[in-house]
Write a protein that holds these residues in place. Structure first.
Motif, mmCIF file in Angstrom:
data_model
loop_
_atom_site.group_PDB
_atom_site.id
_atom_site.type_symbol
_atom_site.label_atom_id
_atom_site.label_comp_id
_atom_site.label_asym_id
_atom_site.label_seq_id
_atom_site.Cartn_x
_atom_site.Cartn_y
_atom_site.Cartn_z
ATOM 1 N N GLU A 23 0.713 -1.290 -0.382
ATOM 2 C CA GLU A 23 -0.182 0.290 0.133
ATOM 3 C C GLU A 23 1.807 1.409 0.187
ATOM 4 O OE1 GLU A 23 -0.607 -2.520 2.717
ATOM 5 O OE2 GLU A 23 -1.110 -3.352 1.410
ATOM 6 N N LEU A 24 2.457 1.202 0.601
ATOM 7 C CA LEU A 24 2.900 2.519 0.634
ATOM 8 C C LEU A 24 3.639 2.821 -0.982
ATOM 9 C CD1 LEU A 24 5.445 1.501 3.287
ATOM 10 C CD2 LEU A 24 3.428 3.061 3.268
ATOM 11 N N VAL A 25 3.317 1.828 -1.606
ATOM 12 C CA VAL A 25 4.284 1.977 -2.979
ATOM 13 C C VAL A 25 2.132 2.297 -4.203
ATOM 14 C CG1 VAL A 25 6.125 2.150 -2.456
ATOM 15 C CG2 VAL A 25 5.133 0.368 -2.916
ATOM 16 N N THR A 26 1.323 1.809 -4.035
ATOM 17 C CA THR A 26 0.716 1.907 -4.655
ATOM 18 C C THR A 26 -0.775 1.838 -4.831
ATOM 19 O OG1 THR A 26 -0.359 -0.331 -4.251
ATOM 20 C CG2 THR A 26 1.605 -0.996 -6.195
ATOM 21 N N GLU A 27 -1.556 2.316 -5.210
ATOM 22 C CA GLU A 27 -3.414 2.601 -5.444
ATOM 23 C C GLU A 27 -3.814 1.432 -5.860
ATOM 24 O OE1 GLU A 27 -3.339 6.867 -6.032
ATOM 25 O OE2 GLU A 27 -3.526 6.148 -8.373
ATOM 26 N N PRO A 28 -5.190 1.494 -5.641
ATOM 27 C CA PRO A 28 -6.151 0.932 -6.381
ATOM 28 C C PRO A 28 -5.663 0.847 -7.407
ATOM 29 C CG PRO A 28 -7.322 1.603 -4.090
ATOM 30 C CD PRO A 28 -6.020 2.195 -4.313
ATOM 31 N N GLY A 29 -6.460 -0.365 -8.108
ATOM 32 C CA GLY A 29 -6.236 0.078 -10.214
ATOM 33 C C GLY A 29 -7.851 0.839 -10.363
ATOM 34 N N ASP A 30 -8.422 0.744 -11.990
ATOM 35 C CA ASP A 30 -9.501 1.175 -12.509
ATOM 36 C C ASP A 30 -10.666 0.634 -11.476
ATOM 37 O OD1 ASP A 30 -8.815 3.621 -13.569
ATOM 38 O OD2 ASP A 30 -8.489 2.771 -14.936
ATOM 39 N N ALA A 31 -11.501 0.427 -10.710
ATOM 40 C CA ALA A 31 -12.618 -0.008 -10.825
ATOM 41 C C ALA A 31 -13.025 -0.982 -11.897
ATOM 42 C CB ALA A 31 -13.601 0.634 -9.940
ATOM 43 N N PRO A 32 -13.512 -1.638 -11.648
ATOM 44 C CA PRO A 32 -14.125 -2.357 -12.807
ATOM 45 C C PRO A 32 -15.560 -2.484 -12.991
ATOM 46 C CG PRO A 32 -13.574 -4.217 -10.558
ATOM 47 C CD PRO A 32 -12.924 -2.699 -10.734
ATOM 48 N N LYS A 33 -15.447 -2.360 -14.577
ATOM 49 C CA LYS A 33 -16.668 -1.912 -14.473
ATOM 50 C C LYS A 33 -17.437 -3.149 -15.349
ATOM 51 C CE LYS A 33 -15.263 2.907 -16.400
ATOM 52 N NZ LYS A 33 -13.416 3.090 -17.323
ATOM 53 N N SER A 34 -18.919 -2.079 -15.290
ATOM 54 C CA SER A 34 -19.836 -3.378 -16.236
ATOM 55 C C SER A 34 -21.028 -3.409 -16.670
ATOM 56 C CB SER A 34 -20.458 -4.120 -14.619
ATOM 57 O OG SER A 34 -20.748 -2.849 -13.832
ATOM 58 N N TYR A 35 -21.115 -3.906 -17.695
ATOM 59 C CA TYR A 35 -22.557 -3.074 -18.516
ATOM 60 C C TYR A 35 -23.022 -4.712 -19.204
ATOM 61 C CZ TYR A 35 -24.720 -2.866 -23.375
ATOM 62 O OH TYR A 35 -25.517 -2.213 -24.096
ATOM 63 N N ALA A 36 -24.662 -4.158 -18.264
ATOM 64 C CA ALA A 36 -25.961 -4.831 -18.906
ATOM 65 C C ALA A 36 -26.917 -4.514 -20.340
ATOM 66 C CB ALA A 36 -26.426 -5.468 -17.490
ATOM 67 N N PHE A 37 -26.882 -5.639 -21.449
ATOM 68 C CA PHE A 37 -27.575 -5.902 -22.291
ATOM 69 C C PHE A 37 -29.226 -6.660 -21.820
ATOM 70 C CE2 PHE A 37 -29.265 -7.351 -26.438
ATOM 71 C CZ PHE A 37 -29.359 -6.764 -26.958
ATOM 72 N N CYS A 38 -30.028 -5.959 -21.504
ATOM 73 C CA CYS A 38 -31.400 -6.451 -21.600
ATOM 74 C C CYS A 38 -32.349 -6.135 -22.701
ATOM 75 C CB CYS A 38 -31.376 -6.229 -19.857
ATOM 76 S SG CYS A 38 -30.998 -6.858 -18.683
ATOM 77 N N SER A 39 -32.592 -7.452 -24.020
ATOM 78 C CA SER A 39 -34.245 -7.002 -24.676
ATOM 79 C C SER A 39 -33.860 -8.315 -25.596
ATOM 80 C CB SER A 39 -32.760 -5.939 -25.310
ATOM 81 O OG SER A 39 -33.827 -5.711 -26.521
ATOM 82 N N ASP A 40 -34.575 -9.053 -25.910
ATOM 83 C CA ASP A 40 -35.991 -8.168 -25.718
ATOM 84 C C ASP A 40 -36.691 -8.258 -24.330
ATOM 85 O OD1 ASP A 40 -35.216 -6.636 -28.026
ATOM 86 O OD2 ASP A 40 -37.447 -7.815 -29.140
ATOM 87 N N THR A 41 -38.001 -8.154 -23.623
ATOM 88 C CA THR A 41 -38.580 -8.701 -22.261
ATOM 89 C C THR A 41 -39.904 -8.051 -21.823
ATOM 90 O OG1 THR A 41 -37.699 -9.586 -19.618
ATOM 91 C CG2 THR A 41 -36.366 -6.940 -20.966
ATOM 92 N N VAL A 42 -39.938 -8.570 -21.461
ATOM 93 C CA VAL A 42 -41.657 -7.911 -20.640
ATOM 94 C C VAL A 42 -41.498 -7.542 -19.192
ATOM 95 C CG1 VAL A 42 -42.022 -9.521 -19.201
ATOM 96 C CG2 VAL A 42 -43.733 -8.341 -19.918
ATOM 97 N N PHE A 43 -41.429 -6.916 -18.444
ATOM 98 C CA PHE A 43 -40.866 -6.429 -17.541
ATOM 99 C C PHE A 43 -40.954 -7.419 -16.316
ATOM 100 C CE2 PHE A 43 -42.301 -4.657 -12.773
ATOM 101 C CZ PHE A 43 -41.049 -3.673 -12.772
ATOM 102 N N SER A 44 -39.324 -7.393 -15.836
ATOM 103 C CA SER A 44 -39.749 -8.726 -14.749
ATOM 104 C C SER A 44 -38.449 -8.163 -13.612
ATOM 105 C CB SER A 44 -39.262 -9.899 -15.798
ATOM 106 O OG SER A 44 -38.217 -11.149 -15.070
#
Lengths: 301, 301
Positions: free
Chosen positions: B193-214
């Motif tokens: 921790e003295l010589v590094t910092e956390p990396g970029d927060a991991p990203k996430s993407y969701a594709f929801c098509s086609d769907t009725v409301f659920s």
């Protein structure tokens, strides 16, 4: 007779070029010939009332000639089409369309008929009292047909003033148009030729794509009005025609000349050529009346 | 992370609107999600280097989500692709693609793998050391999956100046990025921790098509960065959502809110609406951070 070119380029759809598809309007009927990917969008862009199409002719099962068919059939579904649709094409076309409908749990609300073609001899695949459509067996890498659309000789034209002179009752005009002699009000036999003249000469249009150069088709094309013949290549790529089973512009013109057609339209250009004028130039050295198909272009005959 | 919208309209391709397809670029990999008719032309128009795509995810086998796939697979053939291509989609997708290749007497010169999906529970269908892709079971008229792309936590970021101060040899920098403690040139233990910092927060993407409301999908979408959720209709057509198994903009926003996602993108608009701004307006009443997908639009996250 009218021809709307929706797409006339070989191989793969691109931003500015579309794969093969065209609409022939003959005797007020609209016929779709081939249906590459994106055809339904081209129909819309060209403002064609495509709900009127009842017969679709598919030359062969390479993607650039039929991948747009399932989309068009599905769109007819969404538009609540009720009219029959007839599809003519090589054996296998029914299986692939029905499989796709099945996978999407869909069925057409309109009657959809497949006429699968297997003959290697010309055959009439559609006919009514105004026109006929016959296959033109072509030589390509897979089973392929061109299509020859022929109008039938229509009614004779009535010379109304002459008919009045001979005092012929209007109820007999229909018989006159059909070429029959009639009897005047005075009981005199009137020969048909005195009060009519021949109707318009029936027109004919042949679509030949895709094919290697083959003189076999010449007798069938003899003296037709308009020949659309593929010209994927120029003569400088002649060596590619045999392995790919395609033709050059010069070869297309040679067919046109030997068959003594009135007009040649070139298409199915390889996208390797930046300037399609070169096709016209090459063909004109052999045959004088050459036009270039272009996406979105209409021909009136 | 980048998202290129190639098409985001429901039902049928038209002159100015394209059916569903999008490209997600994550960790330098390009993923194609859905592939409606005309996708390959949209890829070209949007200048996407589509030869880089190695994984294609198909949500379901309705035409507006996959009729462009066979054309793209064929075009990869013509472009002499050699790289593997992986297709993930509902059972049946392999049969329909292979049948079309068989009918055109063609085969791909590149390895083409099908990963047919049948599970109704979420499952990881692709994973490497940088990211994973899992299915999101959706409720539609046919078997349908959304897809959730998650980056993995990457390396820690090295604070080079700090590392120099502690006199750490450069050969140990890789260990530091992996979170390990190291020993300096002087033999002193240096806490990571003295010589590094956390990396970029991991990203996430969701594709929801086609769907009725659920609401079933909410736990899986919990706290993700970006949710693309279909909004075929506005609330005034709510009664259409149940028979068609589609959602409204308000329903999409409700999912986004309940799942506490950071950003919502709407798409899959019915072409009945002349003004898609109405979708944004409706959704924003429920969830603040809403964007509209539009054909040709790119999002950078």
């Amino acid at each position: 007779m009218k021809l709307d070119i929706l797409g006339c380029y070989a191989a793969t759809p691109r931003s500015l070029t579309n794969p093969t598809s065209q609409v022939l309007t003959m005797q007020n009927q609209m016929f779709l010939i081939d249906c590459g990917e994106g055809t339904q969008v081209q129909l819309r862009k060209n403002k064609i009332k495509f709900g009127k199409i009842e017969h679709i002719f598919i030359s062969h099962l390479h993607g650039d000639h039929f991948y747009g068919l399932i989309g068009l059939i599905s769109t007819f579904m969404l538009l609540n089409r009720e009219k029959e649709l007839h599809v003519y094409g090589p054996k296998g076309i029914k299986e692939v369309i029905l499989l796709q409908l099945k996978l999407s749990n869909a069925w057409t609300p309109y009657p959809l008929y497949f006429h699968e073609l297997t003959s290697t001899e010309p055959e009439i695949v559609y006919e009514n009292n105004k026109l006929s459509v016959e296959t033109i067996p072509l030589k390509h890498r897979v089973y392929t047909n061109g299509f020859l659309f022929r109008e039938k000789q229509g009614d004779r034209k009535l010379l109304v003033e002459e008919a009045k002179k001979y005092n012929i009752d209007v109820t007999l005009f229909k018989s006159l148009k059909k070429g029959k002699d009639v009897v005047s009000e005075e009981g005199e036999l009137i020969k048909n030729e005195l009060v009519t003249e021949p109707g318009d000469a029936p027109k004919s249009y042949a679509f030949c794509s895709d094919t290697v150069f083959s003189e076999n088709i010449i007798p069938q094309l003899s003296n037709i009005d308009v020949l659309y013949h593929e010209s994927t290549f120029l003569e400088e790529q002649l060596k590619l025609t045999e392995p790919t089973k395609h033709s050059t512009a010069k070869q297309a013109a040679t067919i046109a000349k030997k068959a003594n057609v009135k007009q040649l339209i070139l298409g199915h250009y390889s996208t390797r050529y930046p300037d399609i004028e070169l096709f016209e130039k090459e063909a004109e050295e052999v045959f004088p009346n050459v036009s270039l198909a272009e996406d979105g272009k209409s021909f009136e005959f």
